[in-house]
Design a protein around this motif. Structure first.
Motif, PDB file in Angstrom:
ATOM      1  N   ALA A  30       0.832  -1.194   0.000  1.00 61.01           N
ATOM      2  CA  ALA A  30       0.000   0.000   0.000  1.00 61.01           C
ATOM      3  C   ALA A  30       0.870   1.249   0.000  1.00 61.01           C
ATOM      4  O   ALA A  30       2.048   1.216   0.376  1.00 61.01           O
ATOM      5  CB  ALA A  30      -0.916   0.001   1.218  1.00 61.01           C
ATOM      6  N   LYS A  31       0.287   2.355  -0.424  1.00 59.94           N
ATOM      7  CA  LYS A  31       0.908   3.665  -0.269  1.00 59.94           C
ATOM      8  C   LYS A  31       0.330   4.277   1.002  1.00 59.94           C
ATOM      9  O   LYS A  31      -0.891   4.331   1.168  1.00 59.94           O
ATOM     10  CB  LYS A  31       0.615   4.550  -1.477  1.00 59.94           C
ATOM     11  CG  LYS A  31       1.234   4.025  -2.770  1.00 59.94           C
ATOM     12  CD  LYS A  31       0.863   4.905  -3.956  1.00 59.94           C
ATOM     13  CE  LYS A  31       1.484   4.375  -5.237  1.00 59.94           C
ATOM     14  NZ  LYS A  31       1.079   5.187  -6.417  1.00 59.94           N
ATOM     15  N   VAL A  55       5.765   6.116   1.229  1.00 56.13           N
ATOM     16  CA  VAL A  55       5.246   6.600   2.507  1.00 56.13           C
ATOM     17  C   VAL A  55       5.444   8.111   2.599  1.00 56.13           C
ATOM     18  O   VAL A  55       6.531   8.624   2.330  1.00 56.13           O
ATOM     19  CB  VAL A  55       5.964   5.920   3.693  1.00 56.13           C
ATOM     20  CG1 VAL A  55       5.431   6.452   5.018  1.00 56.13           C
ATOM     21  CG2 VAL A  55       5.798   4.412   3.624  1.00 56.13           C
ATOM     22  N   LYS A  56       4.396   8.825   2.946  1.00 56.63           N
ATOM     23  CA  LYS A  56       4.443  10.268   3.170  1.00 56.63           C
ATOM     24  C   LYS A  56       4.085  10.555   4.629  1.00 56.63           C
ATOM     25  O   LYS A  56       3.357   9.794   5.272  1.00 56.63           O
ATOM     26  CB  LYS A  56       3.478  11.005   2.249  1.00 56.63           C
ATOM     27  CG  LYS A  56       3.680  10.738   0.765  1.00 56.63           C
ATOM     28  CD  LYS A  56       4.975  11.342   0.249  1.00 56.63           C
ATOM     29  CE  LYS A  56       5.082  11.164  -1.269  1.00 56.63           C
ATOM     30  NZ  LYS A  56       6.333  11.706  -1.820  1.00 56.63           N
ATOM     31  N   ILE A  57       4.575  11.672   5.129  1.00 57.13           N
ATOM     32  CA  ILE A  57       4.311  12.086   6.511  1.00 57.13           C
ATOM     33  C   ILE A  57       3.583  13.425   6.519  1.00 57.13           C
ATOM     34  O   ILE A  57       3.993  14.361   5.820  1.00 57.13           O
ATOM     35  CB  ILE A  57       5.624  12.190   7.304  1.00 57.13           C
ATOM     36  CG1 ILE A  57       6.212  10.799   7.560  1.00 57.13           C
ATOM     37  CG2 ILE A  57       5.410  12.932   8.625  1.00 57.13           C
ATOM     38  CD1 ILE A  57       7.589  10.831   8.213  1.00 57.13           C
ATOM     39  N   ILE A  58       2.514  13.486   7.287  1.00 56.15           N
ATOM     40  CA  ILE A  58       1.807  14.745   7.523  1.00 56.15           C
ATOM     41  C   ILE A  58       1.606  14.885   9.025  1.00 56.15           C
ATOM     42  O   ILE A  58       0.892  14.080   9.641  1.00 56.15           O
ATOM     43  CB  ILE A  58       0.449  14.784   6.798  1.00 56.15           C
ATOM     44  CG1 ILE A  58       0.638  14.695   5.283  1.00 56.15           C
ATOM     45  CG2 ILE A  58      -0.326  16.050   7.182  1.00 56.15           C
ATOM     46  CD1 ILE A  58      -0.653  14.609   4.503  1.00 56.15           C
ATOM     47  N   LEU A  76      -4.199  14.823   0.036  1.00 55.49           N
ATOM     48  CA  LEU A  76      -4.617  14.582  -1.347  1.00 55.49           C
ATOM     49  C   LEU A  76      -3.488  14.879  -2.324  1.00 55.49           C
ATOM     50  O   LEU A  76      -3.355  14.215  -3.354  1.00 55.49           O
ATOM     51  CB  LEU A  76      -5.847  15.424  -1.676  1.00 55.49           C
ATOM     52  CG  LEU A  76      -7.157  14.963  -1.024  1.00 55.49           C
ATOM     53  CD1 LEU A  76      -8.249  16.010  -1.206  1.00 55.49           C
ATOM     54  CD2 LEU A  76      -7.592  13.624  -1.616  1.00 55.49           C
ATOM     55  N   ALA A  77      -2.665  15.851  -2.004  1.00 56.63           N
ATOM     56  CA  ALA A  77      -1.541  16.192  -2.879  1.00 56.63           C
ATOM     57  C   ALA A  77      -0.427  15.155  -2.805  1.00 56.63           C
ATOM     58  O   ALA A  77       0.374  15.026  -3.747  1.00 56.63           O
ATOM     59  CB  ALA A  77      -0.997  17.568  -2.508  1.00 56.63           C
ATOM     60  N   ALA A  78      -0.360  14.399  -1.708  1.00 56.75           N
ATOM     61  CA  ALA A  78       0.755  13.460  -1.503  1.00 56.75           C
ATOM     62  C   ALA A  78       0.803  12.394  -2.594  1.00 56.75           C
ATOM     63  O   ALA A  78       1.864  12.149  -3.185  1.00 56.75           O
ATOM     64  CB  ALA A  78       0.626  12.804  -0.131  1.00 56.75           C
ATOM     65  N   PHE A  79      -0.336  11.741  -2.863  1.00 58.98           N
ATOM     66  CA  PHE A  79      -0.380  10.696  -3.886  1.00 58.98           C
ATOM     67  C   PHE A  79      -1.490  10.923  -4.915  1.00 58.98           C
ATOM     68  O   PHE A  79      -1.721  10.073  -5.775  1.00 58.98           O
ATOM     69  CB  PHE A  79      -0.604   9.322  -3.230  1.00 58.98           C
ATOM     70  CG  PHE A  79       0.544   8.849  -2.382  1.00 58.98           C
ATOM     71  CD1 PHE A  79       1.761   8.476  -2.960  1.00 58.98           C
ATOM     72  CD2 PHE A  79       0.418   8.768  -1.004  1.00 58.98           C
ATOM     73  CE1 PHE A  79       2.814   8.034  -2.177  1.00 58.98           C
ATOM     74  CE2 PHE A  79       1.458   8.313  -0.207  1.00 58.98           C
ATOM     75  CZ  PHE A  79       2.673   7.945  -0.799  1.00 58.98           C
TER      76      PHE A  79
END
Length: 264
Positions: A30-31, A55-58, A76-79
């Motif tokens: 998964a992303k 993987v993104k961090i917020i 929403l902008a991450a992926f």
């Protein structure tokens, strides 16, 4: 399981159930978007994932529930999209009603209930527009039953059940799913971080929590429930599950039983 390239946003992802679920879903390709207040801990979770590039961090604070829309825009902008929002962030409690300051009651509701609701409401229009989406909510067995020392925690989790049951009914036609995950005792730091009557953390592990389900095993069961879009699932020991059914079918017996629970 089929989470390959699904975009899953997890709150409370820096430790415990959230961390274990992130690692499990990462192993299933998964992303992942990781969120909590603790950037350093989130970085450690990211580095432990199968593919940190996915993987993104917020960083976000659920207690700051009036300012979560920019976080949704960032997610929403991450992926480019969000498939599943896992509302896992929250705080527990260890204090008697008579000893709990009203400010502590409010803080627990602000984080557990209003923060989760505000974030979900900010994501909801996107799910409606796409005619698809999945809200996953980590509640608790005490979202079904109230137990000593957890009055406001139980109230916040009961409230989540009411809210998301209503949301599910209202948006069935939009193909939006809701999965309520009710943990029993899981071996995490939840009891160490639990708020006492004056708002300070308890800073000790409860025996029942220490003997709880291993987070890695819990995450596998949770992932299966998410994949199957279960409406409500109890991932708990036999005693905790018994409490749920005793409350439903034998409420007077349950009331007697719950009074005999250890309050330490």
């Amino acid at each position: 399981m089929n989470f390959s390239d699904k975009i899953i946003w997890i709150t409370g992802a820096s430790s415990g159930i959230g961390k274990a679920l992130a690692l499990e879903l990462s192993n299933q390709n998964a992303k992942i978007i990781l969120s909590s207040r603790k950037i350093e801990d989130l970085e450690l979770v990211k580095s432990a994932c199968k593919d940190p590039l996915k993987v993104k961090i917020i960083v976000l604070d659920l207690e700051d529930y009036n300012n979560l829309q920019p976080k949704v825009d960032e997610a929403l902008a991450a992926f480019g999209e969000i498939d599943i929002l896992v509302n896992n962030g929250g705080v527990s409690q260890r204090s008697f009603v008579k000893d709990t300051q009203i400010e502590v009651d409010k803080r627990i509701m602000d984080i557990n209930y209003l923060g989760t609701v505000a974030l979900s409401k900010a994501v909801l229009p996107y799910f409606i527009k796409n005619k698809t989406g999945h809200f996953v909510v980590t509640t608790s067995i005490v979202g079904k039953i109230g137990t000593p020392l957890r009055s406001s925690y139980a109230a916040s989790k009961h409230a989540l059940h009411g809210f998301f049951d209503s949301l599910r009914a209202e948006h069935h036609q939009d193909n939006i799913a809701v999965t309520l995950v009710c943990p029993g005792f899981v071996n995490t730091n939840i009891s160490k971080n639990a708020l006492t009557g004056n708002g300070t953390p308890q800073q000790k592990m409860d025996a029942a929590t220490a003997n709880g389900i291993d987070p890695k095993h819990f995450a596998k069961l949770m992932a299966k429930a998410i994949e199957n879009k279960k409406e409500e699932v109890y991932i708990a020991g036999a005693k905790e599950k018994l409490g749920v059914y005793a409350k439903r079918f034998y409420p007077k017996f349950f009331s007697t039983m719950i009074r005999k629970l250890s309050v330490t």
